[in-house]
Design a protein around this motif. Structure first.
Motif, PDB file in Angstrom:
ATOM      1  N   LYS A  34      -4.169  -0.241  -7.078  1.00 19.64           N
ATOM      2  CA  LYS A  34      -5.037  -1.698  -8.334  1.00 19.64           C
ATOM      3  C   LYS A  34      -4.744  -1.235  -9.966  1.00 19.64           C
ATOM      4  CE  LYS A  34      -8.458  -5.151  -8.262  1.00 19.64           C
ATOM      5  NZ  LYS A  34      -7.889  -6.520  -7.689  1.00 19.64           N
ATOM      6  N   THR A  35      -3.783  -2.255 -10.443  1.00 18.89           N
ATOM      7  CA  THR A  35      -3.984  -2.802 -11.273  1.00 18.89           C
ATOM      8  C   THR A  35      -4.615  -3.838 -12.308  1.00 18.89           C
ATOM      9  OG1 THR A  35      -1.841  -3.789 -11.988  1.00 18.89           O
ATOM     10  CG2 THR A  35      -2.250  -1.255 -11.839  1.00 18.89           C
ATOM     11  N   TYR A  36      -4.990  -3.728 -13.338  1.00 16.63           N
ATOM     12  CA  TYR A  36      -6.017  -4.747 -14.423  1.00 16.63           C
ATOM     13  C   TYR A  36      -5.428  -5.327 -15.430  1.00 16.63           C
ATOM     14  CZ  TYR A  36      -9.425  -3.614 -11.424  1.00 16.63           C
ATOM     15  OH  TYR A  36     -10.664  -3.474 -10.313  1.00 16.63           O
ATOM     16  N   LYS A  37      -5.098  -6.554 -15.470  1.00 20.67           N
ATOM     17  CA  LYS A  37      -4.589  -6.737 -17.521  1.00 20.67           C
ATOM     18  C   LYS A  37      -5.035  -6.519 -17.835  1.00 20.67           C
ATOM     19  CE  LYS A  37      -3.399 -11.615 -15.627  1.00 20.67           C
ATOM     20  NZ  LYS A  37      -3.745 -13.258 -15.571  1.00 20.67           N
ATOM     21  N   SER A  38      -6.698  -5.924 -18.242  1.00 25.22           N
ATOM     22  CA  SER A  38      -7.488  -5.120 -19.267  1.00 25.22           C
ATOM     23  C   SER A  38      -8.632  -4.284 -18.391  1.00 25.22           C
ATOM     24  CB  SER A  38      -7.843  -6.186 -19.568  1.00 25.22           C
ATOM     25  OG  SER A  38      -9.332  -5.804 -20.745  1.00 25.22           O
ATOM     26  N   ASP A  39      -8.229  -2.638 -18.935  1.00 20.21           N
ATOM     27  CA  ASP A  39      -9.490  -1.436 -18.052  1.00 20.21           C
ATOM     28  C   ASP A  39     -10.389  -2.110 -19.549  1.00 20.21           C
ATOM     29  OD1 ASP A  39      -7.087  -0.852 -16.264  1.00 20.21           O
ATOM     30  OD2 ASP A  39      -7.146   1.594 -17.663  1.00 20.21           O
ATOM     31  N   TYR A  40     -10.031  -2.270 -20.251  1.00 19.93           N
ATOM     32  CA  TYR A  40     -12.295  -2.459 -20.548  1.00 19.93           C
ATOM     33  C   TYR A  40     -12.741  -4.176 -20.024  1.00 19.93           C
ATOM     34  CZ  TYR A  40     -14.583  -4.373 -24.750  1.00 19.93           C
ATOM     35  OH  TYR A  40     -15.952  -4.922 -25.508  1.00 19.93           O
ATOM     36  N   ARG A  41     -11.774  -5.206 -19.995  1.00 17.90           N
ATOM     37  CA  ARG A  41     -12.878  -6.307 -18.985  1.00 17.90           C
ATOM     38  C   ARG A  41     -12.897  -5.780 -17.757  1.00 17.90           C
ATOM     39  NH1 ARG A  41     -14.627  -9.269 -22.142  1.00 17.90           N
ATOM     40  NH2 ARG A  41     -13.586  -9.665 -24.027  1.00 17.90           N
ATOM     41  N   ALA A  42     -12.766  -4.903 -17.381  1.00 26.27           N
ATOM     42  CA  ALA A  42     -12.719  -3.651 -16.014  1.00 26.27           C
ATOM     43  C   ALA A  42     -14.459  -3.695 -15.625  1.00 26.27           C
ATOM     44  CB  ALA A  42     -12.232  -3.434 -15.324  1.00 26.27           C
ATOM     45  N   ILE A  43     -14.109  -2.077 -16.665  1.00 28.28           N
ATOM     46  CA  ILE A  43     -15.372  -2.080 -17.518  1.00 28.28           C
ATOM     47  C   ILE A  43     -16.692  -2.941 -17.199  1.00 28.28           C
ATOM     48  CG2 ILE A  43     -16.027   0.309 -18.540  1.00 28.28           C
ATOM     49  CD1 ILE A  43     -13.344   0.866 -19.024  1.00 28.28           C
ATOM     50  N   LEU A  44     -16.544  -3.443 -18.033  1.00 28.36           N
ATOM     51  CA  LEU A  44     -17.310  -4.407 -18.889  1.00 28.36           C
ATOM     52  C   LEU A  44     -17.667  -5.011 -17.340  1.00 28.36           C
ATOM     53  CD1 LEU A  44     -16.692  -5.549 -21.413  1.00 28.36           C
ATOM     54  CD2 LEU A  44     -18.266  -3.869 -21.400  1.00 28.36           C
ATOM     55  N   SER A  45     -17.211  -5.746 -16.472  1.00 26.81           N
ATOM     56  CA  SER A  45     -17.190  -6.512 -15.216  1.00 26.81           C
ATOM     57  C   SER A  45     -18.327  -5.579 -14.459  1.00 26.81           C
ATOM     58  CB  SER A  45     -15.958  -6.902 -14.993  1.00 26.81           C
ATOM     59  OG  SER A  45     -15.685  -8.008 -14.007  1.00 26.81           O
ATOM     60  N   TRP A  46     -17.166  -4.460 -14.118  1.00 26.02           N
ATOM     61  CA  TRP A  46     -18.035  -3.695 -12.415  1.00 26.02           C
ATOM     62  C   TRP A  46     -18.155  -2.606 -12.240  1.00 26.02           C
ATOM     63  CZ3 TRP A  46     -15.488  -0.184  -9.650  1.00 26.02           C
ATOM     64  CH2 TRP A  46     -13.497  -0.667 -10.229  1.00 26.02           C
ATOM     65  N   VAL A  47     -16.958  -1.753 -13.419  1.00 26.21           N
ATOM     66  CA  VAL A  47     -17.223  -0.068 -13.478  1.00 26.21           C
ATOM     67  C   VAL A  47     -19.095   0.399 -13.797  1.00 26.21           C
ATOM     68  CG1 VAL A  47     -16.447   2.036 -14.460  1.00 26.21           C
ATOM     69  CG2 VAL A  47     -14.526  -0.049 -13.292  1.00 26.21           C
ATOM     70  N   THR A  48     -19.113  -0.992 -14.865  1.00 26.13           N
ATOM     71  CA  THR A  48     -20.699  -0.035 -15.419  1.00 26.13           C
ATOM     72  C   THR A  48     -21.930  -0.276 -14.680  1.00 26.13           C
ATOM     73  OG1 THR A  48     -21.393  -1.682 -16.036  1.00 26.13           O
ATOM     74  CG2 THR A  48     -20.661  -0.636 -17.562  1.00 26.13           C
ATOM     75  N   ASP A  49     -21.207  -1.156 -13.547  1.00 32.87           N
ATOM     76  CA  ASP A  49     -22.409  -1.234 -12.746  1.00 32.87           C
ATOM     77  C   ASP A  49     -22.463  -0.182 -11.411  1.00 32.87           C
ATOM     78  OD1 ASP A  49     -23.721  -4.032 -12.787  1.00 32.87           O
ATOM     79  OD2 ASP A  49     -22.158  -4.967 -11.936  1.00 32.87           O
ATOM     80  N   LYS A  50     -20.711   0.336 -11.040  1.00 33.29           N
ATOM     81  CA  LYS A  50     -20.745   1.931  -9.918  1.00 33.29           C
ATOM     82  C   LYS A  50     -21.661   3.260 -10.674  1.00 33.29           C
ATOM     83  CE  LYS A  50     -18.012   4.169  -7.718  1.00 33.29           C
ATOM     84  NZ  LYS A  50     -18.966   4.366  -6.049  1.00 33.29           N
ATOM     85  N   LEU A  51     -21.221   3.042 -11.807  1.00 28.77           N
ATOM     86  CA  LEU A  51     -21.734   3.955 -12.915  1.00 28.77           C
ATOM     87  C   LEU A  51     -23.699   3.989 -12.642  1.00 28.77           C
ATOM     88  CD1 LEU A  51     -21.956   6.258 -14.840  1.00 28.77           C
ATOM     89  CD2 LEU A  51     -22.283   5.366 -16.579  1.00 28.77           C
ATOM     90  N   LYS A  52     -23.935   2.669 -12.696  1.00 27.27           N
ATOM     91  CA  LYS A  52     -25.416   2.602 -12.489  1.00 27.27           C
ATOM     92  C   LYS A  52     -26.099   2.461 -10.881  1.00 27.27           C
ATOM     93  CE  LYS A  52     -29.713  -1.304 -12.566  1.00 27.27           C
ATOM     94  NZ  LYS A  52     -29.649  -2.019 -13.155  1.00 27.27           N
ATOM     95  N   LYS A  53     -25.382   2.399 -10.058  1.00 29.87           N
ATOM     96  CA  LYS A  53     -25.561   2.409  -8.579  1.00 29.87           C
ATOM     97  C   LYS A  53     -25.529   4.575  -8.365  1.00 29.87           C
ATOM     98  CE  LYS A  53     -24.288  -1.620  -7.236  1.00 29.87           C
ATOM     99  NZ  LYS A  53     -23.955  -2.962  -6.118  1.00 29.87           N
ATOM    100  N   GLU A  54     -24.837   4.697  -8.726  1.00 25.62           N
ATOM    101  CA  GLU A  54     -24.348   6.330  -8.902  1.00 25.62           C
ATOM    102  C   GLU A  54     -25.389   7.154  -9.500  1.00 25.62           C
ATOM    103  OE1 GLU A  54     -21.008   8.393 -11.574  1.00 25.62           O
ATOM    104  OE2 GLU A  54     -19.540   7.968  -9.949  1.00 25.62           O
TER     105      GLU A  54
END
Length: 82
Positions: A34-54
Motif C-alpha cells: 500500500k502507498t499513501y499520498k501523505s505518510d504524515y497524514r496516514a500517521i495522524l489518521s490511524w498509525v497513532t491508534d495502532k501504537l496506542k493499542k500496541e
C-alpha cells in the motif's frame, strides 16, 4: 515526509514515539504494498491508534519508552518557557 512534518510529529509525540510510528507505517506498507499520498497524514489518521493499542496490549514493553518520552516532553516545555 517533509522535515517539517517530521518535526511536527516529534513535537507532538516525542522522538522515540515518532520513530515507532514511522516503523509501524513502514512495516504495514512493506507487507501490503500500500502507498499513501501523505505518510504524515496516514500517521495522524490511524498509525497513532495502532501504537496506542500496541501499548495497551503490551504495557510492560513500553515502560522505558514512556518514561523517556515524558521526560523529553517536559524538557521541551521547559525550554519553551512552559
Amino acid at each position: 515526509m517533509t522535515n517539517g512534518e517530521y518535526a511536527s510529529l516529534v513535537g507532538k509525540f516525542g522522538e522515540s514515539d515518532t520513530k515507532r510510528l514511522i516503523e509501524i507505517l513502514d512495516n504495514y506498507k512493506g507487507s501490503t504494498g500500500k502507498t499513501y499520498k501523505s505518510d504524515y497524514r496516514a500517521i495522524l489518521s490511524w498509525v497513532t491508534d495502532k501504537l496506542k493499542k500496541e501499548r495497551e496490549q503490551h504495557p510492560a514493553a513500553f515502560g522505558d519508552a514512556l518514561a523517556h518520552d515524558e521526560l523529553e516532553q517536559l524538557a521541551r516545555k521547559k525550554m519553551l518557557g512552559g
